[in-house]
Design a protein around this motif. Sequence first.
Motif, PDB file in Angstrom:
ATOM      1  N   GLY A 227      -1.242  10.045 -33.505  1.00 44.78           N
ATOM      2  CA  GLY A 227      -2.589  10.315 -33.812  1.00 44.78           C
ATOM      3  C   GLY A 227      -3.373  11.656 -33.694  1.00 44.78           C
ATOM      4  O   GLY A 227      -4.256  11.795 -34.182  1.00 44.78           O
ATOM      5  N   SER A 228      -3.789  11.320 -32.332  1.00 48.96           N
ATOM      6  CA  SER A 228      -3.926  13.067 -31.687  1.00 48.96           C
ATOM      7  C   SER A 228      -3.678  13.801 -32.536  1.00 48.96           C
ATOM      8  O   SER A 228      -4.170  14.998 -32.966  1.00 48.96           O
ATOM      9  CB  SER A 228      -3.429  13.085 -30.467  1.00 48.96           C
ATOM     10  N   VAL A 229      -2.029  13.814 -32.790  1.00 49.66           N
ATOM     11  CA  VAL A 229      -1.502  14.625 -34.141  1.00 49.66           C
ATOM     12  C   VAL A 229      -1.758  15.235 -34.927  1.00 49.66           C
ATOM     13  O   VAL A 229      -2.680  16.544 -35.195  1.00 49.66           O
ATOM     14  CB  VAL A 229       0.052  14.345 -33.204  1.00 49.66           C
ATOM     15  N   ILE A 230      -2.232  13.616 -35.601  1.00 54.12           N
ATOM     16  CA  ILE A 230      -2.603  14.217 -37.151  1.00 54.12           C
ATOM     17  C   ILE A 230      -4.106  13.771 -37.674  1.00 54.12           C
ATOM     18  O   ILE A 230      -4.183  15.091 -38.507  1.00 54.12           O
ATOM     19  CB  ILE A 230      -2.676  12.871 -37.678  1.00 54.12           C
ATOM     20  N   HIS A 231      -4.535  14.065 -36.321  1.00 52.94           N
ATOM     21  CA  HIS A 231      -5.841  14.065 -36.187  1.00 52.94           C
ATOM     22  C   HIS A 231      -6.500  15.906 -36.435  1.00 52.94           C
ATOM     23  O   HIS A 231      -7.012  16.850 -36.593  1.00 52.94           O
ATOM     24  CB  HIS A 231      -6.770  13.617 -35.003  1.00 52.94           C
ATOM     25  N   ALA A 232      -5.500  16.534 -35.277  1.00 54.13           N
ATOM     26  CA  ALA A 232      -5.357  18.110 -34.445  1.00 54.13           C
ATOM     27  C   ALA A 232      -4.783  18.789 -36.411  1.00 54.13           C
ATOM     28  O   ALA A 232      -5.360  19.904 -36.790  1.00 54.13           O
ATOM     29  CB  ALA A 232      -5.316  18.199 -33.672  1.00 54.13           C
ATOM     30  N   ALA A 233      -3.391  18.179 -36.742  1.00 54.81           N
ATOM     31  CA  ALA A 233      -2.997  19.302 -37.540  1.00 54.81           C
ATOM     32  C   ALA A 233      -3.560  18.522 -39.043  1.00 54.81           C
ATOM     33  O   ALA A 233      -2.794  19.423 -40.334  1.00 54.81           O
ATOM     34  CB  ALA A 233      -1.545  18.781 -37.201  1.00 54.81           C
ATOM     35  N   ASP A 234      -3.649  17.869 -39.615  1.00 55.04           N
ATOM     36  CA  ASP A 234      -4.182  17.315 -40.321  1.00 55.04           C
ATOM     37  C   ASP A 234      -3.110  17.427 -41.659  1.00 55.04           C
ATOM     38  O   ASP A 234      -3.777  17.657 -42.616  1.00 55.04           O
ATOM     39  CB  ASP A 234      -5.598  17.999 -41.449  1.00 55.04           C
ATOM     40  N   THR A 235      -2.263  16.466 -40.906  1.00 58.97           N
ATOM     41  CA  THR A 235      -1.014  16.139 -42.408  1.00 58.97           C
ATOM     42  C   THR A 235       0.120  15.330 -41.707  1.00 58.97           C
ATOM     43  O   THR A 235      -0.078  15.211 -40.122  1.00 58.97           O
ATOM     44  CB  THR A 235      -0.374  18.051 -42.098  1.00 58.97           C
ATOM     45  N   HIS A 236       0.597  14.645 -42.103  1.00 57.33           N
ATOM     46  CA  HIS A 236       1.711  14.061 -41.734  1.00 57.33           C
ATOM     47  C   HIS A 236       2.686  14.629 -41.896  1.00 57.33           C
ATOM     48  O   HIS A 236       3.988  13.904 -41.135  1.00 57.33           O
ATOM     49  CB  HIS A 236       1.386  13.228 -42.156  1.00 57.33           C
ATOM     50  N   ASP A 237       3.445  15.675 -42.348  1.00 57.15           N
ATOM     51  CA  ASP A 237       4.389  16.373 -42.486  1.00 57.15           C
ATOM     52  C   ASP A 237       5.260  17.065 -41.663  1.00 57.15           C
ATOM     53  O   ASP A 237       4.427  17.654 -40.956  1.00 57.15           O
ATOM     54  CB  ASP A 237       4.285  16.968 -43.616  1.00 57.15           C
ATOM     55  N   LEU A 238       5.665  16.324 -40.690  1.00 62.54           N
ATOM     56  CA  LEU A 238       6.503  16.867 -39.850  1.00 62.54           C
ATOM     57  C   LEU A 238       6.960  19.083 -40.307  1.00 62.54           C
ATOM     58  O   LEU A 238       6.678  19.534 -39.097  1.00 62.54           O
ATOM     59  CB  LEU A 238       8.295  16.326 -39.357  1.00 62.54           C
ATOM     60  N   ARG A 239       7.533  18.512 -41.667  1.00 60.72           N
ATOM     61  CA  ARG A 239       7.359  20.401 -41.465  1.00 60.72           C
ATOM     62  C   ARG A 239       6.259  21.483 -41.903  1.00 60.72           C
ATOM     63  O   ARG A 239       7.051  22.601 -41.786  1.00 60.72           O
ATOM     64  CB  ARG A 239       8.076  19.888 -43.051  1.00 60.72           C
ATOM     65  N   ARG A 240       4.931  20.735 -41.407  1.00 55.67           N
ATOM     66  CA  ARG A 240       4.408  21.706 -41.582  1.00 55.67           C
ATOM     67  C   ARG A 240       3.717  21.484 -39.894  1.00 55.67           C
ATOM     68  O   ARG A 240       2.377  22.175 -40.258  1.00 55.67           O
ATOM     69  CB  ARG A 240       3.066  21.335 -42.789  1.00 55.67           C
ATOM     70  N   MET A 241       4.155  21.059 -39.173  1.00 55.33           N
ATOM     71  CA  MET A 241       3.859  21.049 -38.348  1.00 55.33           C
ATOM     72  C   MET A 241       3.894  22.000 -36.788  1.00 55.33           C
ATOM     73  O   MET A 241       5.184  23.207 -37.576  1.00 55.33           O
ATOM     74  CB  MET A 241       3.928  19.886 -37.036  1.00 55.33           C
ATOM     75  N   GLY A 242       4.122  22.096 -35.733  1.00 56.67           N
ATOM     76  CA  GLY A 242       4.789  23.149 -35.048  1.00 56.67           C
ATOM     77  C   GLY A 242       4.345  23.595 -33.622  1.00 56.67           C
ATOM     78  O   GLY A 242       2.889  24.013 -34.316  1.00 56.67           O
ATOM     79  N   GLY A 243       4.414  24.045 -32.707  1.00 55.62           N
ATOM     80  CA  GLY A 243       3.874  25.238 -32.307  1.00 55.62           C
ATOM     81  C   GLY A 243       2.345  24.297 -31.582  1.00 55.62           C
ATOM     82  O   GLY A 243       1.020  24.686 -30.886  1.00 55.62           O
ATOM     83  N   LEU A 244       1.723  23.284 -31.744  1.00 54.17           N
ATOM     84  CA  LEU A 244       1.082  22.080 -31.225  1.00 54.17           C
ATOM     85  C   LEU A 244       1.233  21.905 -30.136  1.00 54.17           C
ATOM     86  O   LEU A 244      -0.565  21.440 -29.208  1.00 54.17           O
ATOM     87  CB  LEU A 244       0.832  20.950 -31.854  1.00 54.17           C
ATOM     88  N   ALA A 245       2.344  22.405 -29.373  1.00 54.99           N
ATOM     89  CA  ALA A 245       2.358  22.372 -27.843  1.00 54.99           C
ATOM     90  C   ALA A 245       0.422  22.457 -27.041  1.00 54.99           C
ATOM     91  O   ALA A 245       0.168  21.925 -26.130  1.00 54.99           O
ATOM     92  CB  ALA A 245       3.432  22.382 -26.904  1.00 54.99           C
ATOM     93  N   ARG A 246       0.453  24.097 -27.806  1.00 47.47           N
ATOM     94  CA  ARG A 246      -0.893  24.646 -26.051  1.00 47.47           C
ATOM     95  C   ARG A 246      -1.970  24.443 -27.210  1.00 47.47           C
ATOM     96  O   ARG A 246      -2.967  24.132 -26.589  1.00 47.47           O
ATOM     97  CB  ARG A 246      -0.870  25.595 -27.080  1.00 47.47           C
ATOM     98  N   ARG A 247      -2.045  23.735 -28.593  1.00 52.02           N
ATOM     99  CA  ARG A 247      -3.102  23.355 -29.092  1.00 52.02           C
ATOM    100  C   ARG A 247      -3.570  21.850 -27.964  1.00 52.02           C
ATOM    101  O   ARG A 247      -4.979  21.213 -28.030  1.00 52.02           O
ATOM    102  CB  ARG A 247      -3.453  22.943 -30.422  1.00 52.02           C
ATOM    103  N   LEU A 248      -3.072  20.917 -27.827  1.00 57.31           N
ATOM    104  CA  LEU A 248      -2.985  19.872 -27.744  1.00 57.31           C
ATOM    105  C   LEU A 248      -1.745  19.741 -25.826  1.00 57.31           C
ATOM    106  O   LEU A 248      -0.939  18.671 -26.132  1.00 57.31           O
ATOM    107  CB  LEU A 248      -2.317  18.585 -27.820  1.00 57.31           C
TER     108      LEU A 248
END
Lengths: 600, 164, 100
Positions: A343-364
């Motif tokens: 949920g936090s990831v989706i909140h931050a990335a504003d997408t459900h799609d794995l292919r459009r995420m990445g590198g989120l460890a620094r932001r979260l």
Amino acid sequence: MVLAVWLLPLASFLILLAAGRRLGHRSGVVSSVLTGLTLPGVVALLAAAPAGTTRLAAWPWLGILGHGLSLGWLVDPLSVMMAGVVALVSTLVQVYSLAYMKGDRDFPVFFAEISLFTFAMQGLVFAPDLLQLFIFWELVGLCSYLLIGFWHTRPAAARAATKAFVVTRTGDLGLLAGILLLWSATGTLNIPRLLALAGSGALGGWVLTGSALLVFAGAVGKSAQFPLHTWLPDAMEGPTPISALIHAATMVAAGVYLVARMYPLFAASPTALEVVASIGALTALLAAGMGLVENELKRVVAYSTMSQLGYMMLGLGTGAYTAGLFQLFNHAFFKSLLFLAAGSVIHAADTHDLRRMGGLARRLPLSAPAFLAGALALGGIPPFSGFFSKDPIIAATAHQPALYAAALAGALLTSLYIFRAYFLVFAGTPRGEHPGGEGSSAMRGPLWILTVLSLGSGLAYHFFHRYLGRHPAAPYPVWSGSTWITLAVSGTGILLAWLLFANRPVERPRLAAPAHRLLAERFYLDQLYAGTIVRPILALSRAASWLDRRAVDGLVNGLARMVMSFGRGLRRVEVGRAQSYALAAFWGLALFILLLEGVR
Amino acid sequence: MPEAFGILTLATLGGALGVVLATDVVHSAYFLVLAFLGVAGYYFLLGGEFVGAVQILIYAGAVAVLFLFAVMLTRRRADPVWGRSPARWLGVGGAAALLAWLLLTHLERHPWPTKLPPPAPHNTALIGKALFRPFVVPFEVVSVLLLAALVGALLLARKEGGAS
Amino acid sequence: MPSLGDFLAVGAGLFVLGLFGALMKRTAVAVLMGIELMLNAANLNLVAFAAFSGRISGQIFALFVIALAAAEVAVGLAILLSLFRSRATVRMDDIDLLKG
């Protein structure tokens, strides 16, 4: 004490129903506090119901031909354990939702429905009587329907809610038939009495096996087991906290709880146990395969829920009773952790799609290790909690080669898909615009608590086993001959996921030529792995997914089409005039009486 | 006693027949009152004076007046049963005749008691006690139902979109 | 002296006449009347059984049925009125909203 645990959520529901609009954002606080207050109650129950005791309180409310149906509660280690899980996860999820659902138009409604769900779930857990269990079983189903379709203006959510309702109802029909069969055979629906009858052998033969299987059908629907699993991935249309509470930790586990509650009934019938184990193993494997090819974060976690529920069923079916329940216990924490982190990831990335995420460890900086902890627990890596429950389940299947193979393959796929998700989300470089960061403290607190629980809840295996094991004297098999194999398999899955997905190139249209070549060469490496290992697995997964879509859904669709054509035929008879209908009804009555005459 | 029974039967079944056969709906309503009164008479005959009184008050009084109002507020037109299609006559008449035959043959086969036990001296008091002790929950449920029906009827009969 | 069977026979006659009316009449009001006759038939049976068995519950049930019938008539006639207002008809044959 039971009353406090059970009725505080109801009180919260009634308060929000009456004054939710006026309370506004405070309604969530009211609901969270009232649910949180049930936690001391559960602790008191833990002290009041030591291992091996059963306290029963029941008041008759409906008498039929001298058989009373009663409303009350049954307090034993099993129900206390489950009530504790429900109270704890419900409280944490509500606190999380305070931030997650902030600003939603129907904020008070959301908390009212969660309170109603918690009340219904506790009613189910404490039910001393199969009819009461069934009533609350349906009530949690209703809450699930309401909450999946919480954003009911979205057509997909409305569709998913209906699908969940209808599919689980199919299983409930089986449960109802099982209850009626038990009633007609024994004349009682009192659970301890029924279990005593089953244990003493007074209930046997086809009635025993039949009723066990019918009850299991209800569990299959609720716990999203094959072939009634299709509703769970779609249920992810609901808000993420709901997915964590209802579709990961509590309601879907109610099926497993039902089997555990009626365990002597199953234990008396080898056939029923075999069916439970086979369905569990099949679901564990198929769902893990489907999770591997899924690209939506929440649906990956949903497939893993199905798969883990399959492991619980497998454990119960192979006689690893404590391990199956321990898996339920641990799973409730690490899976809601995974969902809340997602949920936090989706909140931050504003997408459900794995292919459009990445590198989120620094932001979260919190969600990333939290998700990692959940993934390690899910993968069964010691000392995370999953290890202490999943490994004994797999070990218990060791003497049945087919189940063992399925369980091991499932374990491989489990660590592969969950770390695929982890690496795609958190590792590498961003593949899209990620506007947000970590949520507020209301969102971070529950994540912290659940992370600690995912790390630590497994270590309580000794206490857990002594508290509600069926043979508490025997040691809990936390380390067995097959443990090394399991660990090796899980580790391989993680390694594969790292090799395949952690260094995935950024998908940009045009890159500088040397960089492009470099990336392309890396991609060859990927292809090498893909050709040797992943291709067969993917093929297997696709086959599973295809089988699911064509064979299972096809069957269901075919049935639906049959019903529809039947309806179209009937439509010609339906002229819409009430009198014609009534006339037909009375002809039916007259002919029925005539038939009875003829019989006599 | 047999005479009273005969007269009441004549009133009840005659009234019912009148309801069915009358062409004018208003006449039907009058015949309906006659049938209701006949049934009330049976209740008195059977020693159930409280139910009989309720029957007269509610049915012969309130319900009948309600019917008359409904006839008045809607369009009044002739409604003969004679003019309906032969198929409907066959269908409805057949079903009614078959049911009547089944019920009456059943009744004949059974030896029914003829001796009426002496009526309880405090019949009404007994009903009151029964209503408020063993039947108190259904009683309250019925009161809620009546309230709901009242509100529902008001809501339905109110002019659509009209002033509240 | 009339036996219990005689009362039941009257009840049966009343029921069948009510049924006939309810299925045969064209006006919705008359259909409701037929239904009331059928309810009265059932009540007559209840009270007759109560009297001949010397127990009170049959009368209680009859009272409940009367209360329900009153509610039913009120709601039924209210539906009729709003129907008349919206479609200007009370003929059963014109009311076919149930058509599939």
